[in-house]
Design an enzyme around this catalytic site. Sequence first.
Site, short mmCIF file in Angstrom:
data_model
loop_
_atom_site.label_atom_id
_atom_site.label_comp_id
_atom_site.label_asym_id
_atom_site.label_seq_id
_atom_site.Cartn_x
_atom_site.Cartn_y
_atom_site.Cartn_z
N ASP A 287 -12.02 -4.96 -3.56
CA ASP A 287 -12.97 -6.08 -3.61
C ASP A 287 -14.33 -5.59 -3.12
O ASP A 287 -14.43 -4.50 -2.56
CB ASP A 287 -12.47 -7.25 -2.73
CG ASP A 287 -12.28 -6.82 -1.30
OD1 ASP A 287 -11.18 -6.36 -0.96
OD2 ASP A 287 -13.25 -6.90 -0.51
N GLU B 54 0.82 -1.23 0.00
CA GLU B 54 0.00 0.00 0.00
C GLU B 54 0.85 1.28 0.00
O GLU B 54 0.32 2.37 -0.21
CB GLU B 54 -0.96 -0.01 1.20
CG GLU B 54 -2.05 -1.07 1.05
CD GLU B 54 -2.88 -1.27 2.29
OE1 GLU B 54 -2.30 -1.52 3.37
OE2 GLU B 54 -4.11 -1.17 2.20
N1 ADE Z 1 -9.36 -4.48 2.99
C1 ADE Z 1 -9.55 -4.74 1.68
N2 ADE Z 1 -10.67 -5.47 1.50
C2 ADE Z 1 -11.19 -5.67 2.73
C3 ADE Z 1 -12.33 -6.35 3.19
N3 ADE Z 1 -13.14 -6.99 2.35
N4 ADE Z 1 -12.56 -6.37 4.53
C4 ADE Z 1 -11.72 -5.73 5.37
N5 ADE Z 1 -10.63 -5.08 4.98
C5 ADE Z 1 -10.37 -5.03 3.67
#
Ligand code: ADE
Length: 233
Positions: free
Chosen positions: A197, A11
């Site tokens: 996501d 990141e």
């Molecule tokens: N960081 C990236 N995706 C995530 C997710 N689905 N839940 C928690 N932290 C995240």
Amino acid sequence: MVGLIGAMAVEVENLLGQMTDKQETKIGMDVFTKGTLFGQEAVLAVCGPGKVNAALCAQNMITAFHPAWVLNLGVAGAGDETVSIGDMVIASCAVQHDMDTSPLGDPVGYVSKVGLVEFPCDEALRKNLLSAARQVPDMQVQEGVIATGDQFICDGETRKRIHDRFHAKAVEMEGAAVAHACYMNGVPCGVLRSISDQANGQSTMDYPTFTKLAASHSERVVELLLTHLETAK
Ligand code: ADE
């Protein structure tokens, strides 16, 4: 001096690569890299995942380096269907969705002692993040609540519950902890997250596929932010 915190190396690795005059300081298990980044004096750290790692790192950074503000950047799951992979979310505030003393009569997310559910993000920093993000072509940008908890969200029902309760636009694991530490020290704070996501059943596949791309989006926004910023004290 400004402070930048990412949970994972991926990141912040582009930013670290761009930093010049680097000087490392180790405090406990946190490594802080101080240097010049796009014309600004900056300190950068990888805090590790989760709220405790993030809060400790933010506190160490504040105590040792006295940054003018601290920005937590990186990736997140989508908070609702209006947010897609690659989009940018700038926190209006950050909440701890897994903080729950509701059996004692408190609202879910309420942090006793501090007396808050919503940890504020600095107005001026938000405005600057927004104008920096809007300079990136083909990237949707939203402002909204970012919900933090010690949990990778990978089912639609949990995501919906968090969204229904907090109107979250993104879910992640560090932002509100950094904001909490900043609030307790009177240090302005921001949280910037690019969506990796959808925080649903696809997430365990989408997250490894899209994290690098999403992370580079938030690093690009930080580059534009710092390039156009008046020197922070
Ligand atoms: N960081 C990236 N995706 C995530 C997710 N689905 N839940 C928690 N932290 C995240």
